[in-house]
Design a protein around this motif. Sequence first.
Motif, PDB file in Angstrom:
ATOM      1  N   ARG A   1       5.948   5.565  -0.718  1.00 59.94           N
ATOM      2  CA  ARG A   1       7.088   5.379  -1.621  1.00 59.94           C
ATOM      3  C   ARG A   1       6.636   5.882  -2.985  1.00 59.94           C
ATOM      4  NH1 ARG A   1       8.377  -0.379  -2.270  1.00 59.94           N
ATOM      5  NH2 ARG A   1       6.747  -0.878  -0.771  1.00 59.94           N
ATOM      6  N   GLU A   2       7.468   6.730  -3.623  1.00 61.15           N
ATOM      7  CA  GLU A   2       7.106   7.317  -4.918  1.00 61.15           C
ATOM      8  C   GLU A   2       6.671   6.221  -5.880  1.00 61.15           C
ATOM      9  OE1 GLU A   2       6.748  10.432  -5.785  1.00 61.15           O
ATOM     10  OE2 GLU A   2       7.402  11.111  -3.790  1.00 61.15           O
TER      11      GLU A   2
ATOM     12  N   ALA B   1      13.814 -10.249  -4.860  1.00 60.79           N
ATOM     13  CA  ALA B   1      13.247  -8.892  -4.807  1.00 60.79           C
ATOM     14  C   ALA B   1      11.860  -8.891  -5.430  1.00 60.79           C
ATOM     15  CB  ALA B   1      14.167  -7.920  -5.546  1.00 60.79           C
ATOM     16  N   MET B   2      10.826  -9.062  -4.601  1.00 59.96           N
ATOM     17  CA  MET B   2       9.458  -9.117  -5.129  1.00 59.96           C
ATOM     18  C   MET B   2       8.910  -7.731  -5.399  1.00 59.96           C
ATOM     19  SD  MET B   2       7.113 -11.946  -3.295  1.00 59.96           S
ATOM     20  CE  MET B   2       5.713 -11.060  -3.900  1.00 59.96           C
ATOM     21  N   PRO B   3       8.143  -7.573  -6.483  1.00 58.52           N
ATOM     22  CA  PRO B   3       7.543  -6.262  -6.736  1.00 58.52           C
ATOM     23  C   PRO B   3       6.636  -5.824  -5.585  1.00 58.52           C
ATOM     24  CG  PRO B   3       6.744  -7.906  -8.337  1.00 58.52           C
ATOM     25  CD  PRO B   3       7.788  -8.577  -7.501  1.00 58.52           C
ATOM     26  N   GLY B   4       6.746  -4.579  -5.191  1.00 58.81           N
ATOM     27  CA  GLY B   4       5.880  -4.057  -4.128  1.00 58.81           C
ATOM     28  C   GLY B   4       6.519  -4.114  -2.746  1.00 58.81           C
ATOM     29  N   TYR B   5       7.654  -4.797  -2.608  1.00 59.68           N
ATOM     30  CA  TYR B   5       8.301  -4.913  -1.295  1.00 59.68           C
ATOM     31  C   TYR B   5       9.673  -4.247  -1.347  1.00 59.68           C
ATOM     32  CZ  TYR B   5       4.628  -8.322  -0.499  1.00 59.68           C
ATOM     33  OH  TYR B   5       3.410  -8.932  -0.375  1.00 59.68           O
TER      34      TYR B   5
ATOM     35  N   LEU C   1       0.816  -1.216   0.000  1.00 62.33           N
ATOM     36  CA  LEU C   1       0.000   0.000   0.000  1.00 62.33           C
ATOM     37  C   LEU C   1       0.854   1.271   0.000  1.00 62.33           C
ATOM     38  CD1 LEU C   1      -3.033  -0.764   2.284  1.00 62.33           C
ATOM     39  CD2 LEU C   1      -2.914  -0.697  -0.189  1.00 62.33           C
ATOM     40  N   GLU C   2       2.137   1.132   0.332  1.00 66.06           N
ATOM     41  CA  GLU C   2       3.014   2.305   0.319  1.00 66.06           C
ATOM     42  C   GLU C   2       3.052   2.924  -1.068  1.00 66.06           C
ATOM     43  OE1 GLU C   2       6.812   1.341   1.965  1.00 66.06           O
ATOM     44  OE2 GLU C   2       5.962   0.798   3.906  1.00 66.06           O
TER      45      GLU C   2
ATOM     46  N   LEU D   1      -1.948   7.706  -5.153  1.00 63.17           N
ATOM     47  CA  LEU D   1      -2.922   8.706  -4.693  1.00 63.17           C
ATOM     48  C   LEU D   1      -2.259  10.084  -4.582  1.00 63.17           C
ATOM     49  CD1 LEU D   1      -4.746   6.690  -1.850  1.00 63.17           C
ATOM     50  CD2 LEU D   1      -5.607   7.164  -4.162  1.00 63.17           C
ATOM     51  N   LYS D   2      -1.004  10.079  -4.154  1.00 64.34           N
ATOM     52  CA  LYS D   2      -0.263  11.335  -3.997  1.00 64.34           C
ATOM     53  C   LYS D   2      -0.222  12.119  -5.316  1.00 64.34           C
ATOM     54  CE  LYS D   2       4.244  13.005  -2.470  1.00 64.34           C
ATOM     55  NZ  LYS D   2       5.642  12.553  -2.308  1.00 64.34           N
TER      56      LYS D   2
END
Length: 425
Positions: free
Chosen positions: A131-132, A359-363, A124-125, A137-138
């Motif tokens: 995280r950019e 290195a999983m996407p999103g983490y 969700l970051e 939403l940002k």
Amino acid sequence: MDNIYKQFDIDDDVFEFVKNTEDTLKDRFLKADEICEYNQLKVIKAMQDAKLAEAHFNPTTGYGYNDIGRDTLEKIYANVFNTEDALVRAQITCGTHALSIALAANLRPGDELLSISGKPYDTLEEVIGIRESNGSLKEFGITYSQVDLLADGSFDKDGIKKAINEKTKVIAIQRSKGYQTRKTLSPYDIGDVIKFVKEINKDLIVMVDNCYGEFVNLHEPSDFGADMTVGSLIKNPGGGLAPVGGYIVGTKKCIENCAYRLTSPGLGKEVGPSLGVTKDFIQGLFMAPNVVNAALKGAILLANVYEKLGFRVVPDSKEDRFDIIQAIDFNKPEGLIEFCRGIQSAAVVDSFVVPEPWAMPGYDSDVIMAAGAFVSGSSIELSADGPLRPDYTAYYQGGLTFNHAKLGVLLTLQKLKNANIVKLS
Ligand SMILES: *Cc1c(COP(=O)(O)O)cnc(C)c1O
């Protein structure tokens, strides 16, 4: 009995250790069975009240107009969760997607999202823009702020009151701990804080990330006024049978916004073919209370085994439970890695592969995952994972049957013994 376990290369001392632990847990398991019975009946009643019929299992394609099976499925979810409406779709690809829809559908430029359970789940970051990320939403002018839980794991009501301002529109609460070692929040404490928040401003929209929490207790956050309760169908409520999907249950207004966001303004819930998954969704929901019960007993057994061996476990061996996750701190990478390899070796599918961190996407750090599942990535099935960062915590969950979960517990202990990370005598 232990003969069949020998075929899995489980030593006598490993078997005895787990067996002796299990023998002390009869009362705990009985309590879990009572909750399971209640939830099973709740689900049956929801299906009967929605007049579920054989014709509802027929698939639709294309636009999916007038898909009565899909509409009945959503009625059943609304009944189970005690809400006005529900959105339950194969087109919702995962829990993150469901949460992303719920947020993006109900926030507008200039609004603020406030998390009151600390840092949200890793994926969700990027949804929020902590995280950019492209499309966060940002980027749409939606700001974010956060109030951490207090040291004892409870809500910081003073902090929440101070953080709510005229821009605040959605309050996010995450029930489960995610990749943290905080306590999981109970639906009862969540209900209490919803009341508190609504007293400050009754128009605030409260969204609860309910991932891994469904059917663990007698109640869900939606029973206590959450405007949206959100989760993944390849976790608890899919019962191991749903091949994909996510759900959002809540108020008519919020669900309408979500439907417009998922499909298109003007189309909303009217489109979206069920593609033949309706029966699996409904049968999975029917199975879910008993599947969750099996997973919960596995987690309780695991906590008791590893606490006895001196590891920090969250929740501890005796605590009440509000989700199916069990965290174990191994304090070094080898412990986490061997533990996950033990779970993988208990799998039915891909038992012969050896998991490696990647290195999983999103983490934001390497993650190791053990998952040999009928449904790819399903974590209501026996699974374990953890980010490769201190305290090298393994997060264990699932097991469609208790017998399978117990085999998983035994094989983790065997791997840790083989690697000289634990000593049993
Ligand atoms: C699993 C999970 C999510 C995200 O779900 P995915 O299906 O993996 O995208 C979000 N929040 C919590 C607490 C979770 O456990």
